[in-house]
Enzyme design. Structure first.
Site, PDB file in Angstrom:
ATOM      1  N   CYS A  58      -9.782  -2.885  -8.955  1.00  0.00           N
ATOM      2  CA  CYS A  58      -8.549  -3.440  -8.231  1.00  0.00           C
ATOM      3  C   CYS A  58      -8.070  -4.402  -9.470  1.00  0.00           C
ATOM      4  O   CYS A  58      -6.771  -4.434  -9.511  1.00  0.00           O
ATOM      5  CB  CYS A  58      -8.935  -4.163  -6.955  1.00  0.00           C
ATOM      6  SG  CYS A  58      -7.552  -5.267  -6.549  1.00  0.00           S
ATOM      7  N   CYS A  63      -5.054  -2.081  -8.181  1.00  0.00           N
ATOM      8  CA  CYS A  63      -4.120  -3.259  -7.536  1.00  0.00           C
ATOM      9  C   CYS A  63      -3.283  -4.245  -8.360  1.00  0.00           C
ATOM     10  O   CYS A  63      -1.855  -4.159  -8.183  1.00  0.00           O
ATOM     11  CB  CYS A  63      -4.716  -3.740  -6.342  1.00  0.00           C
ATOM     12  SG  CYS A  63      -6.210  -2.846  -5.515  1.00  0.00           S
ATOM     13  N   LYS A  66      -1.376  -2.717 -11.257  1.00  0.00           N
ATOM     14  CA  LYS A  66      -0.016  -1.911 -10.758  1.00  0.00           C
ATOM     15  C   LYS A  66       1.145  -2.848 -10.063  1.00  0.00           C
ATOM     16  O   LYS A  66       2.191  -2.610 -10.342  1.00  0.00           O
ATOM     17  CB  LYS A  66      -0.642  -0.994  -9.692  1.00  0.00           C
ATOM     18  CG  LYS A  66       0.472  -0.238  -8.842  1.00  0.00           C
ATOM     19  CD  LYS A  66       0.397  -0.719  -7.349  1.00  0.00           C
ATOM     20  CE  LYS A  66      -0.713  -1.326  -6.708  1.00  0.00           C
ATOM     21  NZ  LYS A  66      -0.920  -1.342  -5.463  1.00  0.00           N
ATOM     22  N   TYR A 233      -0.337   6.678  -1.824  1.00  0.00           N
ATOM     23  CA  TYR A 233       0.232   5.566  -1.978  1.00  0.00           C
ATOM     24  C   TYR A 233       0.082   5.413  -3.569  1.00  0.00           C
ATOM     25  O   TYR A 233       1.115   4.754  -3.963  1.00  0.00           O
ATOM     26  CB  TYR A 233      -0.400   4.432  -1.284  1.00  0.00           C
ATOM     27  CG  TYR A 233      -1.638   3.875  -1.721  1.00  0.00           C
ATOM     28  CD1 TYR A 233      -2.021   3.087  -2.764  1.00  0.00           C
ATOM     29  CD2 TYR A 233      -2.924   4.567  -1.017  1.00  0.00           C
ATOM     30  CE1 TYR A 233      -3.147   2.694  -3.218  1.00  0.00           C
ATOM     31  CE2 TYR A 233      -4.270   4.121  -1.596  1.00  0.00           C
ATOM     32  CZ  TYR A 233      -4.444   3.343  -2.609  1.00  0.00           C
ATOM     33  OH  TYR A 233      -5.516   2.843  -2.938  1.00  0.00           O
ATOM     34  N   GLU A 237       3.745   4.681  -5.659  1.00  0.00           N
ATOM     35  CA  GLU A 237       3.904   3.529  -6.168  1.00  0.00           C
ATOM     36  C   GLU A 237       4.166   3.635  -7.756  1.00  0.00           C
ATOM     37  O   GLU A 237       5.356   2.920  -8.391  1.00  0.00           O
ATOM     38  CB  GLU A 237       2.704   2.450  -6.089  1.00  0.00           C
ATOM     39  CG  GLU A 237       2.709   2.029  -4.778  1.00  0.00           C
ATOM     40  CD  GLU A 237       1.306   1.226  -4.331  1.00  0.00           C
ATOM     41  OE1 GLU A 237       1.033   0.505  -3.616  1.00  0.00           O
ATOM     42  OE2 GLU A 237       0.143   1.749  -5.399  1.00  0.00           O
ATOM     43  N   HIS A 509      16.383 -16.755  11.140  1.00  0.00           N
ATOM     44  CA  HIS A 509      17.817 -16.028  10.839  1.00  0.00           C
ATOM     45  C   HIS A 509      18.378 -16.618   9.456  1.00  0.00           C
ATOM     46  O   HIS A 509      18.366 -17.916   9.254  1.00  0.00           O
ATOM     47  CB  HIS A 509      18.663 -16.155  11.950  1.00  0.00           C
ATOM     48  CG  HIS A 509      20.037 -15.369  11.736  1.00  0.00           C
ATOM     49  ND1 HIS A 509      19.961 -14.062  11.574  1.00  0.00           N
ATOM     50  CD2 HIS A 509      21.185 -15.722  11.476  1.00  0.00           C
ATOM     51  CE1 HIS A 509      21.296 -13.550  11.566  1.00  0.00           C
ATOM     52  NE2 HIS A 509      21.992 -14.515  11.310  1.00  0.00           N
ATOM     53  N   GLU A 514      12.867 -10.791  11.632  1.00  0.00           N
ATOM     54  CA  GLU A 514      13.317 -11.315  12.738  1.00  0.00           C
ATOM     55  C   GLU A 514      13.567 -10.185  13.782  1.00  0.00           C
ATOM     56  O   GLU A 514      13.484 -10.275  14.952  1.00  0.00           O
ATOM     57  CB  GLU A 514      14.522 -12.253  12.753  1.00  0.00           C
ATOM     58  CG  GLU A 514      15.703 -11.569  12.464  1.00  0.00           C
ATOM     59  CD  GLU A 514      16.989 -12.315  12.469  1.00  0.00           C
ATOM     60  OE1 GLU A 514      17.383 -13.026  13.489  1.00  0.00           O
ATOM     61  OE2 GLU A 514      17.892 -12.502  11.431  1.00  0.00           O
TER      62      GLU A 514
END
Length: 524
Positions: A58, A63, A66, A233, A237, A509, A514
């Site tokens: 990682c 992770c 990357k 993934y 990615e 908002h 939301e």
């Protein structure tokens, strides 16, 4: 460091036994580091063995690097989408393709500087906790004895790696002259992670990259582009990163829809967005042969798709090839079979090549040996390995009885826009509760930024609700900041949030998130 290790060797053992250590951990990735450090803070005498650098996949080749490259690519995306906001970078994409405005070398250098910084932090934290760190390659002699082979010429700085084509660097394997020593422990934890898995495609040995090598690629393949084989993934990615910095990307996947295991609405939305980003996707397609020109260095990939091209093979030419076709648990060289440690995937009486089998307390089939993280192939995610390692340390050396909870683990894909999920997919919810026992709420929309950029990118928000209890059992998001949003939603799902709780919450908002509070119409 040597002085700290010498002091630690005099540390009193927590258990009453004849071994050198209370605990030896093999593998200094995120799970192994957490387990060893927490065990040491509980008073155990701990040794940690690592053949490369402290930090694991990682931090060093997964992770973190990357995501750093993803951030760099995101800068390019923002500039390329800035015209309608009044910025005059009209030639940016063309200049990017020419290689005139991006220093890939500088990006890689700065990434490596950050990785070395993190490595030092991990190492210092271990030393402060009293963990003795061995630089070497560990394997079993018996259930209480580990042999450590150390490469006398090891150089573990990020700059020392040479992952160029035809490189034979294999992390985790002793190379050159080695020295050997043995240590013993009352308890041993296997935390050796996973490793990229490659198919036996003819010609694959001709210098293709995995997720390890692409992080040290010396030059961008701007002219002829890159072929990315895989649909998970990692493939998605790197396709995002490469396409965002001007590299022509062709992605090849053997099934009909990328991101297997994610909700279908996520998979479809990410596919549509990738198409709009210019990524060429060939689905239901296999690479059946790879050839590399000794003169030009260009790769020719022969592809086979029974749904297109009338079932006839065809070829594409690219500068580089990345294989992201999965990862396999990394335990081949530990000598675990001689101890009777069971592995998933075998036939009766034989071990397979899958993850090490463990019980709910991470114990293997050998009483004093445990395994955590990717090597168990439960859920291959860094936070899961950290959680497993911490629980195990607390249970072994702090009198706790913590149970590892693998339910409702959130995950993310750093695509463009990003995708994230927590809980059940719609398919799994139907299988668990029945089609007539769940309600599904979905919103597909153009996020505010892209109403001006006109990129065509779409966002998607989805809630899956178990009808009788009103409990939210799944949430899936595609949006630029989906991972940040999902981290908060995951806490709520873990706590048992209901759909009515979303309904009475007033949203912030204007935000994309939301939309989760305004979903009212059930999908029929």
């Amino acid at each position: 460091m040597a002085q700290q290790q010498q002091d630690n060797s005099k540390r009193e053992k927590k258990g009453k036994h004849e071994y050198d250590y209370d605990l030896v951990v093999i593998g200094a990735g995120s799970g192994g580091v957490r387990c060893s450090r927490i065990s040491a803070t509980h008073g155990a005498k701990v040794a940690l063995i690592e053949s490369f650098k402290v930090g694991g996949t990682c931090v060093l080749r997964g992770c973190v690097p990357k995501k750093l490259l993803w951030y760099g690519a995101a800068v390019g995306r923002l500039i390329s989408e800035s015209h309608n906001f009044g910025w005059n970078f009209d030639s940016f994409r063309e200049d990017l393709k020419k290689g005139d405005i991006l220093s890939w070398e500088r990006m890689i250098d700065n990434k490596n500087t950050e990785l070395d910084r993190l490595n030092k932090i991990y190492l210092n934290n271990l030393i402060k906790a009293g963990v003795e760190v061995f630089d070497g390659f560990g394997s079993f002699i018996d259930q209480h004895t580990i042999q450590i082979e150390t490469n006398e010429n090891a150089n573990h700085s990020a700059e020392s790696l040479d992952f160029e084509e035809n490189s034979k660097v294999i992390l985790g394997t002793p190379q050159g002259k080695t020295t050997k020593k043995t240590i013993t422990a009352d308890k041993i934890v296997i935390a050796t992670g996973s490793w990229p898995s490659l198919p036996k495609t003819p010609g694959i040995e001709a210098g293709v990259m995995t997720s390890n090598e692409i992080l040290e690629m010396k030059k961008l393949p701007l002219k002829h582009g890159i072929a990315i084989v895989g649909g998970g993934y990692i493939a998605v990615e790197f396709a995002t990163v490469m396409s965002s910095i001007g590299v022509p990307v062709t992605q090849i996947y053997r099934s009909d829809l990328i991101l297997r295991g994610f909700d279908d609405d996520v998979r479809k939305t990410v596919t549509e967005n990738n198409n709009k980003a210019g990524i060429k996707l060939h689905t239901n397609t296999d690479v059946i042969k790879i050839e590399k020109s000794e003169v030009t260095g260009i790769y020719t990939l022969t592809l086979q798709n029974n749904k297109d091209h009338e079932g006839k093979p065809w070829t594409i030419e690219v500068e580089r090839v990345l294989y992201a076709t999965g990862r396999k648990p990394n335990h081949d060289t530990l000598n675990i079979s001689k101890l009777g440690i069971k592995v998933k995937g075998g036939t009766e009486g034989e071990n397979g090549e899958g993850g090490i089998k463990v019980d709910e307390n991470s114990k293997t089939s050998v009483d004093n040996i445990y395994a955590i993280g990717d090597v168990t192939d439960r859920i291959m995610l860094t936070p899961v390995a950290i959680h497993e390692g911490h629980c195990l340390a607390d249970n072994l050396f702090n009198g706790k009885d913590r149970k590892i909870d693998h339910d409702n683990v959130a995950s993310a894909v750093f695509s463009n826009p990003g995708a994230s999920s927590c809980g059940l997919t719609e398919e799994k919810a139907v299988k668990k509760y029945g089609d007539d026992k769940i309600d599904v709420y979905v919103a597909n929309f153009t996020p505010m930024f892209h109403t001006i950029s006109k990129s065509g990118m779409k966002s998607m928000m989805k809630l899956i609700v178990e009808r009788e209890s009103d409990k939210v059992v799944g949430c899936h998001i595609v949006d630029e900041h989906s991972a940040e949003t999902m981290q908060a939603v995951a806490v709520a799902i873990k706590a048992g949030i209901k759909k009515s709780d979303f309904d009475v919450t007033i949203g912030i908002h204007p935000t994309a998130a939301e939309e989760l509070c305004t979903l009212r119409t059930k999908r029929s």
